[in-house]
Design an enzyme around this catalytic site. Structure first.
Site, mmCIF file in Angstrom:
data_model
loop_
_atom_site.group_PDB
_atom_site.id
_atom_site.type_symbol
_atom_site.label_atom_id
_atom_site.label_comp_id
_atom_site.label_asym_id
_atom_site.label_seq_id
_atom_site.Cartn_x
_atom_site.Cartn_y
_atom_site.Cartn_z
ATOM 1 N N ASP A 8 48.263 23.196 -27.383
ATOM 2 C CA ASP A 8 46.920 22.888 -26.917
ATOM 3 C C ASP A 8 45.934 23.854 -27.579
ATOM 4 O OD1 ASP A 8 47.036 25.305 -25.502
ATOM 5 O OD2 ASP A 8 46.884 24.379 -23.519
ATOM 6 N N CYS A 65 51.127 26.814 -25.186
ATOM 7 C CA CYS A 65 49.883 26.701 -24.418
ATOM 8 C C CYS A 65 49.547 28.092 -23.901
ATOM 9 C CB CYS A 65 49.971 25.647 -23.305
ATOM 10 S SG CYS A 65 50.899 26.081 -21.829
ATOM 11 N N GLY A 68 52.185 29.017 -21.316
ATOM 12 C CA GLY A 68 53.484 28.454 -21.671
ATOM 13 C C GLY A 68 54.076 27.611 -20.560
ATOM 14 N N HIS A 98 72.913 31.025 -23.897
ATOM 15 C CA HIS A 98 73.430 30.668 -22.573
ATOM 16 C C HIS A 98 72.985 29.311 -22.064
ATOM 17 C CE1 HIS A 98 74.136 35.176 -21.416
ATOM 18 N NE2 HIS A 98 74.748 34.819 -22.535
ATOM 19 N N ARG A 132 81.921 29.027 -20.863
ATOM 20 C CA ARG A 132 81.474 28.902 -19.465
ATOM 21 C C ARG A 132 80.039 28.411 -19.369
ATOM 22 N NH1 ARG A 132 80.672 34.400 -20.574
ATOM 23 N NH2 ARG A 132 78.862 35.326 -19.564
#
Length: 142
Positions: A8, A65, A68, A98, A132
């Site tokens: 933006d 933005c 964010g 992760h 995992r």
């Protein structure tokens, strides 16, 4: 690598620096962001990035933005999008390692342009660890 970017009015200078960096490294960038500082609505620039991810037209996305948050919330409404709000390169690395994030959301009012470029570089060069974490990521979608 093919990357979609949207921003933006808080992010034109960030986008310009990020795009220049990515193109210098040989990446293809699809620009869905505004190039002006005139007030606009961040969803109008986030949805096209998320569509690119959904349609598998690109490898990764970048959204920018002011905080964010708004644009991050927008893109995360799309199936298959795992966007992460990042404010350091360490957070960007963990988002990939992760969470297998496929879009990085950058808060322009809380990071510098240099930090943003570093975060993008870290995000794009970090691999998902799987293991995992794959089980957890598999539980994210509704």
């Amino acid at each position: 690598m093919k990357i979609s970017i949207g921003n933006d009015h808080a992010g034109p200078e960030y986008k310009k620096a990020i795009v220049a960096h990515l193109e210098q490294k040989g990446h293809t960038v699809i620009n869905h962001g505004t190039d002006t500082f005139d007030s606009v609505d961040y969803p109008d620039f986030g949805h096209p990035v998320a569509f690119d991810i959904e349609q598998k037209n690109v490898d990764f996305g970048i959204v920018i933005c002011g905080s964010g948050n708004g644009i991050n919330m927008t893109v995360n409404k799309h199936a298959g999008v795992r966007a992460a709000l990042c404010w350091t390169k360490e957070i960007a690395a963990l988002a990939r390692q992760h969470n297998d994030a496929n879009i990085i959301s950058i808060p322009a009012r809380f990071t510098s342009v240099v930090q943003a470029v570093e975060m993008v570089e870290t995000f794009l060069s970090t691999e998902f660890e799987g293991g995992r974490h794959a089980l957890r990521v598999g539980k994210i979608s509704c």
